[in-house]
Design a protein around this motif. Structure first.
Motif, PDB file in Angstrom:
ATOM      1  N   LYS A 225       0.834  -1.123  -0.099  1.00 19.02           N
ATOM      2  CA  LYS A 225      -0.040   0.053   0.049  1.00 19.02           C
ATOM      3  C   LYS A 225       0.829   1.376   0.132  1.00 19.02           C
ATOM      4  O   LYS A 225       0.556   2.179  -0.709  1.00 19.02           O
ATOM      5  CB  LYS A 225      -0.875   0.024   1.263  1.00 19.02           C
ATOM      6  CG  LYS A 225      -2.471  -0.655   1.055  1.00 19.02           C
ATOM      7  CD  LYS A 225      -2.860  -0.317   2.337  1.00 19.02           C
ATOM      8  CE  LYS A 225      -4.170  -1.294   2.481  1.00 19.02           C
ATOM      9  NZ  LYS A 225      -4.867  -1.203   3.734  1.00 19.02           N
ATOM     10  N   MET A 226       1.935   1.125   0.846  1.00 25.56           N
ATOM     11  CA  MET A 226       2.934   2.474   1.127  1.00 25.56           C
ATOM     12  C   MET A 226       3.507   2.770  -0.187  1.00 25.56           C
ATOM     13  O   MET A 226       3.578   3.925  -0.638  1.00 25.56           O
ATOM     14  CB  MET A 226       3.813   2.285   2.144  1.00 25.56           C
ATOM     15  CG  MET A 226       3.187   2.337   3.583  1.00 25.56           C
ATOM     16  SD  MET A 226       4.041   1.874   4.967  1.00 25.56           S
ATOM     17  CE  MET A 226       5.598   2.740   4.587  1.00 25.56           C
ATOM     18  N   SER A 227       3.883   1.629  -0.799  1.00 18.74           N
ATOM     19  CA  SER A 227       4.675   2.067  -2.317  1.00 18.74           C
ATOM     20  C   SER A 227       3.817   2.069  -3.446  1.00 18.74           C
ATOM     21  O   SER A 227       4.312   2.379  -4.601  1.00 18.74           O
ATOM     22  CB  SER A 227       5.575   0.713  -2.538  1.00 18.74           C
ATOM     23  OG  SER A 227       5.004  -0.473  -2.863  1.00 18.74           O
TER      24      SER A 227
END
Lengths: 236, 236
Positions: A225-227
């Motif tokens: 999700k973060m990337s």
């Protein structure tokens, strides 16, 4: 573990958060019964927003309707409020050392774990691994002095610094798995290696240490999700 | 101020550092005599490097040859070691609140002062001013609760949070002068405004508060060096 009859104690937290383990371990040490309220960090409760309006973060301890925030401040509050084994050392100088190294864990060391877990290239990961391992070297050395030949930084039993560092072990194991690299190397960090085994199997900790596989799955999803990537990096 | 006969106490520090004021104020409150060793931060002493090998930073308190680092940890150590007026509140919950807000000062608020002082464009400065002023709003509100109608966060006398925030007032005044902007506005932050006057004229603080003009000259040189510019921004 036998629990004493407690006053009204709640912990707002999340099972995935290392810092949330801290007040929970402290409450276990003091044999204080408490209610654990699992927060959905994507949609925080009114109680959390009201209890920690400054940071809106877990953990929050609520004792008799009064909220305390910041994990290591909560640990001190628990130590100073409830009867049971002491968490901070009895000696003022040893307390200062425990506080110093606990701040070191959060401000200087934990960030390198995050970098290692999030590292994409081999070069990035190698640099972060070096930071994560060499960042433990001063604690490896401090252990000799602080433990006085006993099993924990706190001596015979788990203390303030044990809680500060030990709460990070679940994520450390996941980071080792994600990166395919060993951070707590038995030959390079023998004190910390043996300590980490003892810490995780301590009765006050055991039930709280997240299952590595489960946390690993959570971490993969989180980093994906973060990337913004469609898939998480494959495990090695 | 009358000084008690003290054991061997040294403070390694610099007159320009807000955090160095903290242990010094604490020692004044406890009427402990100490030796102040001014460090040349461009060429740190062997004693500093040996006493704080992890950070190599001031302040360090050395008490009977044993070093303690990190300003607010030193303040707690002083409070727990020497007799005299209490610095931390007597009540565990009030201690937790004082610790919480002291962390807030360092982690959330002080950075905005630095940004304001270093800000070059009017837009940068306006954003940083907003941060520095609005960052004090929760403390303005907390003052009502913590002071219980008395003059300080600690009540009748200077306490832990007073020291944490008050030690920043020298740089705050310099930042106001550098930016030409008022951070502690008497109408917007009446509690903090009146408190800051009381704090600076307190006997435990007065001799330690750096002269604004002198610190201002130091700050101009520092920022000129940091920006690599030939000249510092002119005062407004």
């Amino acid at each position: 573990m036998a629990k004493a009859v407690a006053s009204d104690v709640k912990v707002l937290g999340s099972w995935t958060s290392p810092v949330v383990m801290r007040p929970r371990i402290a409450l276990n040490i003091k044999s204080v019964d408490y209610e654990f309220l699992q927060e959905d960090l994507g949609s925080k409760s009114e109680l959390l927003l009201k209890s920690n309006p400054v940071y809106k973060k877990v953990p929050v301890l609520i004792h008799n309707d009064k909220p305390v925030s910041e994990s290591m401040i909560i640990v001190q509050y628990v130590d100073e409020t409830f009867t049971g084994p002491s968490i901070l050392p009895a000696d003022a100088y040893e307390r200062a050392l425990a506080r110093f190294w606990a701040v070191y864990v959060d401000d200087k060391w934990f960030g390198s774990l995050r970098e290692l877990a999030a590292g994409k290239t081999d070069a990035e990961k190698a640099t972060a691994l070096e930071g994560a391992t060499s960042g433990l070297a001063p604690l490896e050395e401090a252990f000799e002095k602080l433990s006085k030949g006993k099993g924990f930084f706190g001596g015979d039993t788990i203390g303030y610094l044990d809680i500060a560092l030990g709460s990070c072990l679940g994520w450390l194991r996941v980071t080792e798995k994600l990166s395919g690299m060993s951070i707590i190397d038995e030959t390079k960090l023998p004190n910390i290696y043996a300590w980490s085994e003892r810490f995780c199997s301590d009765p006050a900790v055991k039930e709280l240490m997240p299952d590595t596989e489960k946390l690993f799955e959570f971490a993969k999803t989180l980093f994906a999700k973060m990337s913004g990537a469609a898939a998480a990096p494959p495990p090695k």
